[in-house]
Scaffold this active site. Structure first.
Site, PDB file in Angstrom:
ATOM      1  N   VAL A 158      23.627  26.049  23.518  1.00  0.00           N
ATOM      2  CA  VAL A 158      23.736  27.516  23.550  1.00  0.00           C
ATOM      3  C   VAL A 158      25.165  27.990  23.262  1.00  0.00           C
ATOM      4  CG1 VAL A 158      23.481  29.543  25.023  1.00  0.00           C
ATOM      5  CG2 VAL A 158      21.820  27.723  25.150  1.00  0.00           C
ATOM      6  N   GLY A 206      33.002  33.584  29.155  1.00  0.00           N
ATOM      7  CA  GLY A 206      32.238  34.758  28.736  1.00  0.00           C
ATOM      8  C   GLY A 206      30.767  34.456  28.546  1.00  0.00           C
ATOM      9  N   LYS A 261      41.602  27.711  32.847  1.00  0.00           N
ATOM     10  CA  LYS A 261      40.162  28.008  32.913  1.00  0.00           C
ATOM     11  C   LYS A 261      39.583  27.590  34.271  1.00  0.00           C
ATOM     12  CE  LYS A 261      36.042  29.323  31.676  1.00  0.00           C
ATOM     13  NZ  LYS A 261      35.018  28.610  32.313  1.00  0.00           N
ATOM     14  N   HIS A 295      40.566  30.215  36.648  1.00  0.00           N
ATOM     15  CA  HIS A 295      39.706  31.380  36.346  1.00  0.00           C
ATOM     16  C   HIS A 295      38.392  31.241  37.109  1.00  0.00           C
ATOM     17  CE1 HIS A 295      36.225  32.975  34.164  1.00  0.00           C
ATOM     18  NE2 HIS A 295      36.986  33.964  33.734  1.00  0.00           N
ATOM     19  N   ASN A 296      37.804  30.053  37.040  1.00  0.00           N
ATOM     20  CA  ASN A 296      36.517  29.844  37.700  1.00  0.00           C
ATOM     21  C   ASN A 296      36.638  29.888  39.222  1.00  0.00           C
ATOM     22  OD1 ASN A 296      35.646  29.468  35.082  1.00  0.00           O
ATOM     23  ND2 ASN A 296      34.283  27.797  35.607  1.00  0.00           N
ATOM     24  N   GLU A 351      36.656  33.361  40.010  1.00  0.00           N
ATOM     25  CA  GLU A 351      35.267  33.831  39.778  1.00  0.00           C
ATOM     26  C   GLU A 351      34.411  33.566  41.024  1.00  0.00           C
ATOM     27  OE1 GLU A 351      33.455  32.436  35.984  1.00  0.00           O
ATOM     28  OE2 GLU A 351      31.882  31.572  37.226  1.00  0.00           O
ATOM     29  N   LYS A 354      28.756  23.994  39.583  1.00  0.00           N
ATOM     30  CA  LYS A 354      28.964  22.875  38.648  1.00  0.00           C
ATOM     31  C   LYS A 354      30.233  22.094  38.941  1.00  0.00           C
ATOM     32  CE  LYS A 354      26.241  24.464  34.761  1.00  0.00           C
ATOM     33  NZ  LYS A 354      26.438  25.923  34.689  1.00  0.00           N
ATOM     34  N   ARG A 388      54.113  18.542  66.983  1.00  0.00           N
ATOM     35  CA  ARG A 388      54.245  17.356  66.123  1.00  0.00           C
ATOM     36  C   ARG A 388      55.397  16.471  66.603  1.00  0.00           C
ATOM     37  NH1 ARG A 388      55.923  18.211  61.164  1.00  0.00           N
ATOM     38  NH2 ARG A 388      54.956  16.370  60.269  1.00  0.00           N
TER      39      ARG A 388
HETATM   40  C1  6PG Z   1      32.660  31.360  32.255  1.00  0.00           C
HETATM   41  C2  6PG Z   1      31.915  30.732  33.395  1.00  0.00           C
HETATM   42  C3  6PG Z   1      31.252  29.480  32.954  1.00  0.00           C
HETATM   43  C4  6PG Z   1      30.129  29.033  33.867  1.00  0.00           C
HETATM   44  C5  6PG Z   1      30.602  28.504  35.188  1.00  0.00           C
HETATM   45  C6  6PG Z   1      29.526  28.541  36.236  1.00  0.00           C
HETATM   46  O1  6PG Z   1      33.852  31.556  32.427  1.00  0.00           O
HETATM   47  O2  6PG Z   1      32.047  31.661  31.240  1.00  0.00           O
HETATM   48  O3  6PG Z   1      32.789  30.448  34.436  1.00  0.00           O
HETATM   49  O4  6PG Z   1      32.244  28.529  32.733  1.00  0.00           O
HETATM   50  O5  6PG Z   1      29.235  30.063  34.042  1.00  0.00           O
HETATM   51  O6  6PG Z   1      30.980  27.178  34.982  1.00  0.00           O
HETATM   52  O7  6PG Z   1      29.963  27.786  37.271  1.00  0.00           O
HETATM   53  P1  6PG Z   1      29.098  27.348  38.500  1.00  0.00           P
HETATM   54  O8  6PG Z   1      27.826  26.770  37.975  1.00  0.00           O
HETATM   55  O9  6PG Z   1      29.968  26.344  39.172  1.00  0.00           O
HETATM   56  O10 6PG Z   1      28.868  28.595  39.289  1.00  0.00           O
END
Ligand code: 6PG
Length: 472
Positions: A13, A130, A183, A186-187, A190, A261, A446
């Site tokens: 895809v 995206g 990236k 970024h995730n 997210e 993931k 400690r």
């Molecule tokens: C993006 C998303 C993409 C994907 C994630 C989902 O930037 O387009 O982040 O990379 O949708 O990997 O991640 P999870 O399955 O870990 O939620």
């Protein structure tokens, strides 16, 4: 015989959509996949004016690419990338460029950069965000690696990326695996924003008793104002989606167990590894894990029943406060992720330009939002800003919303509504903005049990005390 400007390995895809996007912008491109159905699908494409061709044989594919060859890989992260490289690299020549556009782990990318370098080949890791639609119409692109190789790809990457105010959402992110690192973070962000939105939804649903139509209206309002973002926008639409299997809304029949993931987990592991505090991202990973314990949660909910939730007196004010809390907790999550990039940039010698990171996140990617404009201004004023919370304009914004964050967190706590993300964002903010933390006591402990030593506030040096135990 005409040769193709680019090659794409992996016609799933994301691969096929990115390939069409590249072709749309006037670059000829050949596609390769082991799956002959996917190759046929590409061959059957009847998009006007697009010069594309599918190949099922790797050597035929490679021989049809112009020199230096520029080959994008869009295959699942991990072993599949190495498998492709093992078959591909013997067919390549000095100076060819292989570009991994998947979500690969940055250390794998470092290894591959070195392996290909020893073969006089360039290997670049680029983050692409995206989803399917972004890949086709304009993603955010985070390229890292050899700057010489990047310059050869720059015109193509800039033309296929999303555009904001005439600027392409594709910029060089730094050396070696910087693109994949950016990236990954970024995730992580997210994950945090998705967690926070889900908590705001829960508060509005359980606290203010809003139904899906009312939730749609709230998210629509939010998206039309300063909270405008891709994730708020899709959440708005989710509240309108009807179930096609029975009466009612789809969101109400989706099981509350989240998949993952791995990129969020990598972000947390990395932050621990290099010593950066990103609690809202950490807890968002943890929250998805906790969600998978559905059966235990059911048992525990029966064992520990909750009091009835006190409905707020002024619903309109409550909605406004939840909105401000979400806005601020989101900002704090970006702050954590960006602080991780600042440290990683030094630690790994990436030289990540933070200003360009927030610039290219403004469009195309999953975490695009109006807030990023503010961060872009902050980094434009000071490219070396270590934490966006230290910017004067951002601090004014934070001050205008902090009470709403406190009130929302207090409401959730008093009513037993789980808000792991909101609480950690507030906790991080309170710790980060505290001059004297109680960590002096931890240092004393400690030193007491382990002679780990401590420093003093009033003189230089390392100290150890023979602590007096009253039971001795
Ligand atoms: C993006 C998303 C993409 C994907 C994630 C989902 O930037 O387009 O982040 O990379 O949708 O990997 O991640 P999870 O399955 O870990 O939620």
């Amino acid at each position: 015989m005409e040769k193709y400007n680019y090659g794409m390995v992996g016609l799933g895809v994301m691969g096929i959509n990115l390939l069409y996007n590249i072709a749309d912008h006037g670059f000829s491109i050949a596609g390769f996949d082991l799956d002959s159905n996917k190759v046929e699908e590409l061959q059957g494409s009847t998009l006007p004016g697009i010069d594309v061709q599918g190949f099922a044989l790797l050597d035929a594919f490679v021989s049809k690419l112009e020199n230096p060859r520029k080959i994008l890989l869009m295959v699942p992260a991990g072993k599949p990338v190495d498998a492709v490289l093992n078959s591909l690299t013997p067919l390549l020549s000095e100076g060819d460029i292989v570009i991994d556009a998947g979500n690969s782990y940055f250390e794998d990318t470092n290894r591959r950069v070195a392996e290909l370098k020893s073969k006089k080949l360039h290997f670049m890791g680029i983050g692409v965000s995206g989803g399917e639609k972004g890949a086709r119409k304009g993603p955010s692109i985070m390229p890292g690696g050899d700057s010489e190789a990047f310059n050869l790809l720059k015109p193509m990457l800039e033309s296929i990326a999303a555009q904001v105010d005439g600027e392409a959402c594709a910029s060089y992110m730094g050396k070696s695996s910087a693109g994949h690192y950016v990236k990954m973070v970024h995730n992580g962000i997210e994950y945090a924003i998705m967690q926070l939105i889900s908590e705001a939804y829960d508060l509005l649903k359980k606290g203010a008793k809003l139904n899906n139509q009312q939730l749609y209206e709230v998210f629509k309002d939010w998206n039309n104002g300063e909270m405008n973002s891709f994730l708020i926008e899709i959440t708005r639409d989710i509240f309108q989606q009807k179930d096609d299997l029975k009466d009612g809304y789809l969101v109400d029949v989706i099981l509350d167990q989240a998949g993952a993931k791995g990129t969020g987990k990598w972000t947390s592991e990395q932050a621990m590894e290099i010593g950066v505090s990103i609690p809202t991202i950490d807890i968002s990973v943890g929250s998805r894990i906790l969600s998978s314990y559905k059966n235990e949660r059911i048992k525990a909910s029966e064992l520990y029943s909750k009091n009835e939730i006190l409905i707020p007196e002024n619903t309109e004010l409550f909605i406004k406060e939840v909105g401000d809390a979400l806005y601020l907790a989101t900002l704090i999550s970006y702050a954590q992720g960006l602080a991780l990039l600042v440290k990683a940039s030094k630690e790994y010698g990436f030289d990540i330009p933070l200003k360009d990171v927030v610039k290219i996140w403004r469009g195309g990617c999953i975490i695009r939002s109006l807030q990023l404009e503010k961060f872009y201004s902050a980094y434009t004023k000071d490219p070396n800003l270590t934490n966006i919370l230290l910017d004067q304009d951002i601090s004014d914004l934070v001050k205008s919303k902090i009470n709403s964050l406190r009130k929302t967190a207090a409401f959730a706590t008093a009513n037993g509504i789980s808000t792991l993300g909101i609480q950690t964002a507030l906790g991080y903010f309170d710790a980060y903005t505290t001059q004297s933390l109680p960590i002096n006591l931890i240092q004393a402990q400690r030193d007491y049990f382990g002679a780990h030593t401590y420093q003093r506030v009033d003189r230089d040096g390392i100290f150890h005390t023979h602590w007096s135990n009253i039971n001795d």
